[in-house]
Design an enzyme around this catalytic site. Structure first.
Site, PDB file in Angstrom:
ATOM      1  N   LYS A 111       1.689  -7.408  -2.942  1.00 41.52           N
ATOM      2  CA  LYS A 111       0.638  -6.435  -3.256  1.00 41.52           C
ATOM      3  C   LYS A 111      -0.125  -6.877  -4.501  1.00 41.52           C
ATOM      4  O   LYS A 111       0.481  -7.322  -5.487  1.00 41.52           O
ATOM      5  CB  LYS A 111       1.266  -5.055  -3.509  1.00 41.52           C
ATOM      6  CG  LYS A 111       1.929  -4.460  -2.285  1.00 41.52           C
ATOM      7  CD  LYS A 111       0.933  -3.785  -1.365  1.00 41.52           C
ATOM      8  CE  LYS A 111       1.665  -3.080  -0.231  1.00 41.52           C
ATOM      9  NZ  LYS A 111       0.746  -2.329   0.643  1.00 41.52           N
ATOM     10  N   LYS A 217      -0.661  -1.266  14.545  1.00 43.11           N
ATOM     11  CA  LYS A 217       0.557  -0.469  14.684  1.00 43.11           C
ATOM     12  C   LYS A 217       0.579   0.103  16.093  1.00 43.11           C
ATOM     13  O   LYS A 217      -0.471   0.488  16.629  1.00 43.11           O
ATOM     14  CB  LYS A 217       0.569   0.665  13.654  1.00 43.11           C
ATOM     15  CG  LYS A 217       0.417   0.188  12.217  1.00 43.11           C
ATOM     16  CD  LYS A 217       0.403   1.346  11.229  1.00 43.11           C
ATOM     17  CE  LYS A 217       0.227   0.855   9.798  1.00 43.11           C
ATOM     18  NZ  LYS A 217      -1.180   0.518   9.458  1.00 43.11           N
TER      19      LYS A 217
END
Ligand SMILES: [Mg+2]
Length: 337
Positions: A111, A217
Site C-alpha cells: 500500500k 471480485k
C-alpha cells in the site's frame, strides 16, 4: 441464459447470518456480517457491504445463488491458486513482521499514498519489502490516494529507484485520471480496482484506455461465470480479489481465479487472516503462497457461536428479499414465490 432459481423461501431457510470479529477495523467496522447459504451444490456467501442498495447488492445475491445452487457451474474440488501478501501502509521497520503472516507468498502488494505520509515513506516501505523478499514480484496499491501529478512523480521516483511492478493499482480516482496517468508513464502497467464495482465497469475502463489490468471480485460482478465473461470481454488481464469474504467467499473467488486464462496473477484472496474468527475449522489462509480450491464447509458450532443477533438477521433477510425481487425484475428465472 439458463439460470437456476431456488425460491425465496428456500433461500431464507438455507441462510445463516453471521457476524465475525475482525482483527483490524475495515470500512469503519470491527465485525464482518455475512450470509452463508447451505446450497444444493455448495456453500455460498452473500456479503455485500452494508450501504449498497438492492440494485447493486442483487449482483452479489446472483453470485451466491449461482455458486450454491447451479449444478451446471463447474467447481474444482482440489488444487490451489496462488495468492499475494499485502503490506499495509506501515513503517519500514514493521514490514518483516507483516510479511511473516503470509506463508510462502512470492508476490507482495504494498500500500502506498496513505494520507499523512510522504513519498519517502512509500520508498522506504518498498525497500524493506525488497530486502525481506528479494525475489518477490511487487505491485503497489494507492487506493486512489494520488492526484495525477503526484502519481506521475511517485511512479517516476519508484522506477528511478529500480522498482518494477506487475502493475500499479488505482493510482488516482477516476477513469479519466487513470487514462492520463497511463499515458504519462508508459511502461508502467495501470490496474483499475475502485473503478470496477459493476459488471459494465471493466469494459468502460478498457474502452477509455484507462488500465492494462483490472481487479475483480466474484460477488459484485454477479458470480464466477459472469465475472470470467466480463474479464474476457474487456480484453484486459485480471487479478481476483476478496471483498473481505469469509472462507466460503474466498473459495468462490479462488474458483474464479482458477478460470482466468494464463498467465495468472496471484489473487488477493489471503484476507482471512484479517478475521479473528471464521465459519470453518480450517480457515483459508495462505499455505506456501497458495489457497485451496476444496469446498469450504462451515462448522455448525461456529455458525451458532457467531450467529448474528435477531435484529441483524431480520435486516439481512429483508435485504435478501429486496435483492431477490430486484433480480426477478431482471429475468423471469428469478420469479419470487
Ligand atoms: Mg485495491
Amino acid at each position: 441464459m439458463e439460470r437456476v432459481h431456488p425460491s425465496l423461501a428456500d433461500l431464507l431457510e438455507r441462510a445463516h447470518v453471521v457476524a465475525l470479529p475482525l482483527n483490524t477495523r475495515f470500512r469503519g467496522v470491527t465485525e464482518r456480517e455475512a450470509v452463508l447459504f447451505a446450497g444444493t451444490e455448495a456453500w455460498s456467501e452473500f456479503s455485500p457491504f452494508l450501504e449498497y442498495a438492492p440494485a447493486e447488492a442483487s449482483a452479489w445475491l446472483a453470485a451466491a445463488i449461482e455458486y450454491g445452487f447451479d449444478a451446471s457451474l463447474e467447481r474444482l474440488d482440489s488444487g490451489t491458486v496462488e495468492v499475494n501478501a499485502t503490506v499495509p501502509a506501515v513503517t519500514a521497520d514493521a514490514v518483516p513482521q507483516v510479511l511473516a503472516r503470509y506463508d510462502g507468498c512470492r508476490v507482495a502488494k504494498v500500500k502506498v499514498a496513505e494520507r499523512g505520509q510522504m513519498l519517502a515513506d512509500d520508498l522506504a516501505r518498498l525497500e524493506a519489502v525488497r530486502d525481506a523478499l528479494p525475489t518477490a514480484r511487487l505491485r503497489i496499491d494507492a487506493n486512489a490516494g494520488w492526484s495525477v501529478p503526484e502519481a506521475v512523480t511517485a511512479l517516476r521516483a519508484m522506477t528511478a529507484a529500480g522498482f518494477e511492478f506487475e502493475y500499479v493499482e488505482q493510482p488516482v480516482a477516476s477513469v479519466t485520471e487513470l487514462a492520463e496517468v497511463r499515458r504519462a508513464v508508459p511502461g508502467v502497467r495501470i490496474a483499475a480496482d475502485e473503478s470496477v464495482r459493476k459488471a459494465a465497469d471493466p469494459l468502460a475502463v478498457a474502452r477509455a484506455g484507462a488500465a492494462d489490468h483490472v481487479i475483480v471480485k466474484a460477488q459484485p460482478l454477479g458470480g464466477v461465470r459472469r465475472a470470467a465473461e466480463v474479464v474476457a470481454a474487456s480484453g484486459l488481464s485480471a487479478t481476483v480479489s476478496s471483498a473481505l469474504d469469509t472462507s466460503v467467499g474466498i473459495v468462490m473467488g479462488a474458483q474464479l481465479a482458477a478460470r482466468l486464462p494464463q498467465p495468472r496473477y496471484a489473487a488477493g484472496l489471503a484476507t482471512v487472516s484479517l478475521f479473528a474468527a471464521d465459519v470453518v475449522r480450517e480457515p483459508r489462509v495462505a499455505v506456501q503462497g497458495q489457497v485451496s480450491l476444496a469446498p469450504a464447509v462451515p462448522d455448525a458450532a461456529l455458525l451458532r457461536e457467531f450467529a448474528a443477533s435477531d435484529a441483524c438477521q431480520n435486516w439481512w433477510f429483508e435485504r435478501i428479499r429486496a435483492c431477490f425481487e430486484h433480480l426477478s425484475t431482471l429475468g423471469a428465472a428469478y420469479s419470487p414465490e
